[in-house]
Design a protein around this motif. Structure first.
Motif: not given
Length: 172
Positions: A28-30, A33
């Motif tokens: 989810d973070t990637q 990004t």
């Protein structure tokens, strides 16, 4: 990190996916990004293209999230209630001209046959200078081929998002 600030036409939207036979979907973070997403997007759309391949499409369908709600009622009452739930990422139904030699279409066909491969897809909106990327993880299903003798062969498939509300926006 400049965002596109045009109102007039001039954008090109393209669809990209991880090109590994056994991909590791982004977290989810990637997904949000740019440094992670730009490797999937090719240089023709402002990315680096080191880990992705362009999916040929006739047009990018509407993308984003769907409104979702849960409805319930209590026994004996004449009214019910709706509770807003988290938005879910929309499924994308893609149509492309069938090319049995296209690497992306063969990858997607194999994913659909498997039914268990989850990969990261990115829609890149590019104005020639800046890119806005919408990334999500999905599984392919609903594959159909239309080989009408009076028209060009069509390959239609649906990318079903996985992970619920799992998507990310980023930009160059």
């Amino acid at each position: 990190m400049a965002l596109i600030n045009k109102v007039l036409p001039g954008y090109v939207a393209t669809l990209w996916c991880q090109d590994d036979a056994a991909p590791v979907a982004l977290t989810d973070t990637q997904l949000g990004t740019w440094a992670q997403v730009e490797t999937i997007i090719g240089t023709s759309a402002g990315g680096t293209g080191t880990a992705g391949i362009q999916v040929p499409v006739e047009a990018i369908p509407a993308f984003g999230s769907d409104d979702a709600s849960a409805a319930y009622s209590a026994a004996g009452l004449r009214t019910g209630y709706k509770i807003t739930t988290q938005n879910q990422v929309t499924s994308l139904t893609i149509t492309s001209a069938w090319n049995p030699a296209d690497a992306a279409q063969l990858l997607i066909r194999d994913d659909g046959d498997s039914g268990s491969i989850i990969r990261t897809y990115v829609i890149a909106v590019y104005d020639g200078t800046d890119t806005v990327a919408y990334a999500f993880n999905g599984r392919v299903g609903g594959m159909q081929w239309d080989m009408s003798p009076s028209a060009e062969g069509k390959f239609t498939f649906t990318i079903h998002p996985v992970g619920g509300n799992s998507y990310g926006w980023s930009n160059s």
